[in-house]
Design a protein around this motif. Structure first.
Motif, PDB file in Angstrom:
ATOM      1  N   VAL A 116      -3.174 -12.398  -4.727  1.00 45.74           N
ATOM      2  CA  VAL A 116      -2.893 -13.150  -5.946  1.00 45.74           C
ATOM      3  C   VAL A 116      -1.420 -13.038  -6.298  1.00 45.74           C
ATOM      4  O   VAL A 116      -0.759 -14.034  -6.635  1.00 45.74           O
ATOM      5  CB  VAL A 116      -3.769 -12.653  -7.118  1.00 45.74           C
ATOM      6  CG1 VAL A 116      -3.311 -13.273  -8.434  1.00 45.74           C
ATOM      7  CG2 VAL A 116      -5.233 -12.987  -6.868  1.00 45.74           C
ATOM      8  N   GLY A 140       0.726 -15.214  -4.318  1.00 43.05           N
ATOM      9  CA  GLY A 140       0.515 -16.645  -4.484  1.00 43.05           C
ATOM     10  C   GLY A 140      -0.395 -17.267  -3.435  1.00 43.05           C
ATOM     11  O   GLY A 140      -0.433 -18.487  -3.304  1.00 43.05           O
ATOM     12  N   ILE A 174      -3.879 -16.861  -3.280  1.00 44.76           N
ATOM     13  CA  ILE A 174      -5.088 -17.318  -3.944  1.00 44.76           C
ATOM     14  C   ILE A 174      -4.884 -17.229  -5.446  1.00 44.76           C
ATOM     15  O   ILE A 174      -3.934 -16.592  -5.923  1.00 44.76           O
ATOM     16  CB  ILE A 174      -6.339 -16.493  -3.536  1.00 44.76           C
ATOM     17  CG1 ILE A 174      -6.189 -15.040  -3.988  1.00 44.76           C
ATOM     18  CG2 ILE A 174      -6.606 -16.589  -2.052  1.00 44.76           C
ATOM     19  CD1 ILE A 174      -7.458 -14.224  -3.810  1.00 44.76           C
ATOM     20  N   ARG A 175      -5.760 -17.868  -6.203  1.00 36.43           N
ATOM     21  CA  ARG A 175      -5.670 -17.822  -7.656  1.00 36.43           C
ATOM     22  C   ARG A 175      -6.438 -16.630  -8.203  1.00 36.43           C
ATOM     23  O   ARG A 175      -7.379 -16.134  -7.584  1.00 36.43           O
ATOM     24  CB  ARG A 175      -6.246 -19.102  -8.263  1.00 36.43           C
ATOM     25  CG  ARG A 175      -5.493 -20.355  -7.883  1.00 36.43           C
ATOM     26  CD  ARG A 175      -6.205 -21.548  -8.478  1.00 36.43           C
ATOM     27  NE  ARG A 175      -5.564 -22.808  -8.107  1.00 36.43           N
ATOM     28  CZ  ARG A 175      -6.069 -23.994  -8.380  1.00 36.43           C
ATOM     29  NH1 ARG A 175      -7.219 -24.081  -9.022  1.00 36.43           N
ATOM     30  NH2 ARG A 175      -5.430 -25.089  -8.024  1.00 36.43           N
ATOM     31  N   GLU A 176      -6.035 -16.202  -9.392  1.00 42.18           N
ATOM     32  CA  GLU A 176      -6.748 -15.118 -10.057  1.00 42.18           C
ATOM     33  C   GLU A 176      -8.175 -15.535 -10.378  1.00 42.18           C
ATOM     34  O   GLU A 176      -9.110 -14.723 -10.306  1.00 42.18           O
ATOM     35  CB  GLU A 176      -6.010 -14.726 -11.336  1.00 42.18           C
ATOM     36  CG  GLU A 176      -6.709 -13.678 -12.192  1.00 42.18           C
ATOM     37  CD  GLU A 176      -6.834 -12.315 -11.516  1.00 42.18           C
ATOM     38  OE1 GLU A 176      -7.532 -11.451 -12.071  1.00 42.18           O
ATOM     39  OE2 GLU A 176      -6.233 -12.118 -10.431  1.00 42.18           O
ATOM     40  N   SER A 177      -8.378 -16.806 -10.733  1.00 44.76           N
ATOM     41  CA  SER A 177      -9.736 -17.286 -11.024  1.00 44.76           C
ATOM     42  C   SER A 177     -10.629 -17.188  -9.791  1.00 44.76           C
ATOM     43  O   SER A 177     -11.830 -16.913  -9.912  1.00 44.76           O
ATOM     44  CB  SER A 177      -9.683 -18.734 -11.526  1.00 44.76           C
ATOM     45  OG  SER A 177      -9.088 -19.585 -10.562  1.00 44.76           O
ATOM     46  N   THR A 178     -10.054 -17.394  -8.609  1.00 44.56           N
ATOM     47  CA  THR A 178     -10.823 -17.258  -7.365  1.00 44.56           C
ATOM     48  C   THR A 178     -11.231 -15.810  -7.150  1.00 44.56           C
ATOM     49  O   THR A 178     -12.378 -15.518  -6.787  1.00 44.56           O
ATOM     50  CB  THR A 178     -10.002 -17.752  -6.168  1.00 44.56           C
ATOM     51  OG1 THR A 178      -9.644 -19.125  -6.368  1.00 44.56           O
ATOM     52  CG2 THR A 178     -10.779 -17.613  -4.870  1.00 44.56           C
ATOM     53  N   ARG A 179     -10.303 -14.896  -7.391  1.00 48.00           N
ATOM     54  CA  ARG A 179     -10.611 -13.463  -7.225  1.00 48.00           C
ATOM     55  C   ARG A 179     -11.720 -13.039  -8.176  1.00 48.00           C
ATOM     56  O   ARG A 179     -12.652 -12.323  -7.784  1.00 48.00           O
ATOM     57  CB  ARG A 179      -9.358 -12.626  -7.465  1.00 48.00           C
ATOM     58  CG  ARG A 179      -9.519 -11.138  -7.127  1.00 48.00           C
ATOM     59  CD  ARG A 179      -8.308 -10.334  -7.546  1.00 48.00           C
ATOM     60  NE  ARG A 179      -8.280 -10.155  -8.992  1.00 48.00           N
ATOM     61  CZ  ARG A 179      -8.930  -9.179  -9.641  1.00 48.00           C
ATOM     62  NH1 ARG A 179      -9.680  -8.317  -8.977  1.00 48.00           N
ATOM     63  NH2 ARG A 179      -8.841  -9.071 -10.949  1.00 48.00           N
ATOM     64  N   LEU A 201     -10.106 -19.045 -18.393  1.00 47.38           N
ATOM     65  CA  LEU A 201     -10.096 -18.076 -17.306  1.00 47.38           C
ATOM     66  C   LEU A 201     -10.842 -16.826 -17.736  1.00 47.38           C
ATOM     67  O   LEU A 201     -10.626 -16.297 -18.834  1.00 47.38           O
ATOM     68  CB  LEU A 201      -8.657 -17.722 -16.918  1.00 47.38           C
ATOM     69  CG  LEU A 201      -7.789 -18.877 -16.415  1.00 47.38           C
ATOM     70  CD1 LEU A 201      -6.410 -18.365 -16.039  1.00 47.38           C
ATOM     71  CD2 LEU A 201      -8.434 -19.563 -15.226  1.00 47.38           C
ATOM     72  N   VAL A 204      -4.172 -24.749 -15.410  1.00 49.84           N
ATOM     73  CA  VAL A 204      -3.995 -24.366 -14.012  1.00 49.84           C
ATOM     74  C   VAL A 204      -3.708 -25.612 -13.186  1.00 49.84           C
ATOM     75  O   VAL A 204      -4.002 -26.738 -13.598  1.00 49.84           O
ATOM     76  CB  VAL A 204      -5.238 -23.632 -13.475  1.00 49.84           C
ATOM     77  CG1 VAL A 204      -5.508 -22.383 -14.285  1.00 49.84           C
ATOM     78  CG2 VAL A 204      -6.457 -24.545 -13.499  1.00 49.84           C
ATOM     79  N   ASP A 205      -3.136 -25.391 -12.020  1.00 52.95           N
ATOM     80  CA  ASP A 205      -2.811 -26.503 -11.133  1.00 52.95           C
ATOM     81  C   ASP A 205      -4.080 -27.166 -10.618  1.00 52.95           C
ATOM     82  O   ASP A 205      -5.169 -26.583 -10.654  1.00 52.95           O
ATOM     83  CB  ASP A 205      -1.968 -26.021  -9.952  1.00 52.95           C
ATOM     84  CG  ASP A 205      -0.585 -25.551 -10.392  1.00 52.95           C
ATOM     85  OD1 ASP A 205      -0.116 -26.039 -11.444  1.00 52.95           O
ATOM     86  OD2 ASP A 205       0.004 -24.712  -9.696  1.00 52.95           O
ATOM     87  N   LYS A 230      -6.878 -28.907  -8.013  1.00 45.50           N
ATOM     88  CA  LYS A 230      -7.618 -28.295  -6.918  1.00 45.50           C
ATOM     89  C   LYS A 230      -6.885 -28.448  -5.589  1.00 45.50           C
ATOM     90  O   LYS A 230      -6.906 -27.555  -4.756  1.00 45.50           O
ATOM     91  CB  LYS A 230      -9.009 -28.920  -6.822  1.00 45.50           C
ATOM     92  CG  LYS A 230      -9.872 -28.676  -8.060  1.00 45.50           C
ATOM     93  CD  LYS A 230     -11.200 -29.380  -7.958  1.00 45.50           C
ATOM     94  CE  LYS A 230     -12.068 -28.813  -6.862  1.00 45.50           C
ATOM     95  NZ  LYS A 230     -13.412 -29.435  -6.830  1.00 45.50           N
TER      96      LYS A 230
END
Length: 390
Positions: free
Chosen positions: A31, A34, A36-41, A202, A220-221, A223
């Protein structure tokens, strides 16, 4: 050792212990880099906590087998979902099990984690690659008919949410994309809007003392890289947005407190709209009008996006153009998930096929030629050469 393979060092380490280290160290570093996203983690952490560790977390990392993972997948397919749906009248719907998509996602998380373990030489193979999960295809949503849409937007004529619903439908946006719009993104003079970022809540880390999670709203950016683009605004929606901005300016001047003048869709205090509050407002509107499906379930806000694709398809818009409007990476997502065949489209297809079949059908008795001879040979053309007889 005889084969020259590295000696794995994961002996004695349980899967739960490894996944804890993977989530809180390895993925946090990714994360920060950069990758992966924190939301993915956090999504990975939730699914590991709910669906992986309780079932196979005590298994030694090096003793995982395909048979154990197949049993785990079977258990997940029989596991009740934590999000049980309710029908419009408030009664409980039939028991919902974990969807194939959730089971597929958990398998993908475990496969990703074991790939990292193999790179660190903790295991010699990734057993998750030897097990096939369910297909995990997205469920097809639904769409609004012209009559349903007319009833909804007529009922919402004096509703403060009306322009939000029109924007989602007219531009084919996702809920978060519409809520993240700022006036600097909207060019009312040229009739275009820059879309792509998304307003999301988030999820934060779980507080071990209270068991609760503290989240925060953030933009967030998109997808994918193709999610951010300029989209033309339909003229009807453009007029609605112009009127809406004037109304908002009047409200802002009268308000004692207005947090930020930049948001297109705001609360009465000028703050961005909580996504769940948008869901509640939409559900209340559908209940007021009586819009529901045969299974008693509600029509979602996201189904406005399905409606946009279906209506464009019904107007004869090319599928590639619809893909560009919805900003899908794959055309199959547009055609198989978001575009629904309406009766009108099927009728047009039948009419087109009828025109083709008419050319192949046998002539009816009243259409047969009057001439007694069934076929006449064409007259021979005279030769243009003088040395040959005609």
């Amino acid at each position: 050792m005889e084969d020259g393979k590295p000696i794995t060092t994961g002996k004695g380490v349980t899967l739960a212990a490894y996944l804890d280290q993977w989530i809180n160290k390895t993925l946090k570093q990714r994360v920060a880099a950069g990758k992966i996203r924190e939301s993915t983690r956090l999504s990975y952490a939730d699914n590991i906590r709910l669906h992986i560790v309780p079932h196979i977390g005590d298994e030694p990392l090096t003793k995982l087998t395909p048979a154990k993972l197949r049993d785990w997948i079977s258990e997940l397919q029989q596991k009740p979902s934590s999000r049980q749906k309710r029908t419009v009248d408030g009664t409980d719907a039939p028991l919902e099990l974990l969807s194939d998509r959730t089971v597929n996602y958990c398998h993908a998380i475990l496969k990703t984690a074991l790939n990292a373990a193999r790179k660190e030489e903790l295991v010699s193979r990734n057993v998750a690659e030897l097990v096939e999960p369910p297909s995990g295809k997205s469920k097809r949503g639904t769409f609004l008919t012209q009559d349903e849409a007319h009833r909804l937007f007529t009922a919402a004529m004096s509703d403060t949410w009306r322009v939000l619903w029109l924007t989602i439908l007219g531009l084919g946006l996702r809920r978060g994309e519409a809520l993240s719009l700022r006036w600097e993104d909207v060019d009312l003079e040229n009739g275009v809007v820059n879309v792509g970022p998304s307003l999301q809540r988030l999820r934060g880390e779980v507080d071990e003392s209270t068991g609760r999670r503290r989240g925060r709203l953030a933009v967030v950016d998109g997808k994918t890289e193709g999610s951010t683009t300029m989209v033309a605004i339909p003229k009807t929606l453009l007029a609605e947005l112009r009127d809406y901005r004037k109304t908002q300016e009047t409200q802002r001047k009268k308000a004692k407190v207005w947090a930020d003048a930049g948001w297109v869709f705001t609360t009465r205090y000028g703050t961005p709209i909580e996504p769940r509050n948008a869901n509640r407002a939409w559900a209340a509107l559908c209940d007021r009008v009586g819009i529901e499906r045969r299974n008693g379930l509600r029509v979602r806000i996201h189904d406005l996006r399905h409606t946009a694709a279906t209506w464009l398809h019904g107007q004869g818009v090319d599928m590639k153009a619809i893909q560009g409007t919805l900003r899908h990476t794959q055309l199959s997502t547009t055609s198989e998930v978001y575009t629904h065949l309406t009766v009108e489209v099927q009728t047009k297809a039948a009419e087109s096929m009828d025109g083709a079949l008419a050319l192949l059908s046998k002539p009816r008795p009243e259409q047969r030629p009057v001439s007694k001879r069934r076929y006449q040979w064409p007259a021979k053309a005279a030769s243009t050469r003088q040395d040959q007889p005609a």
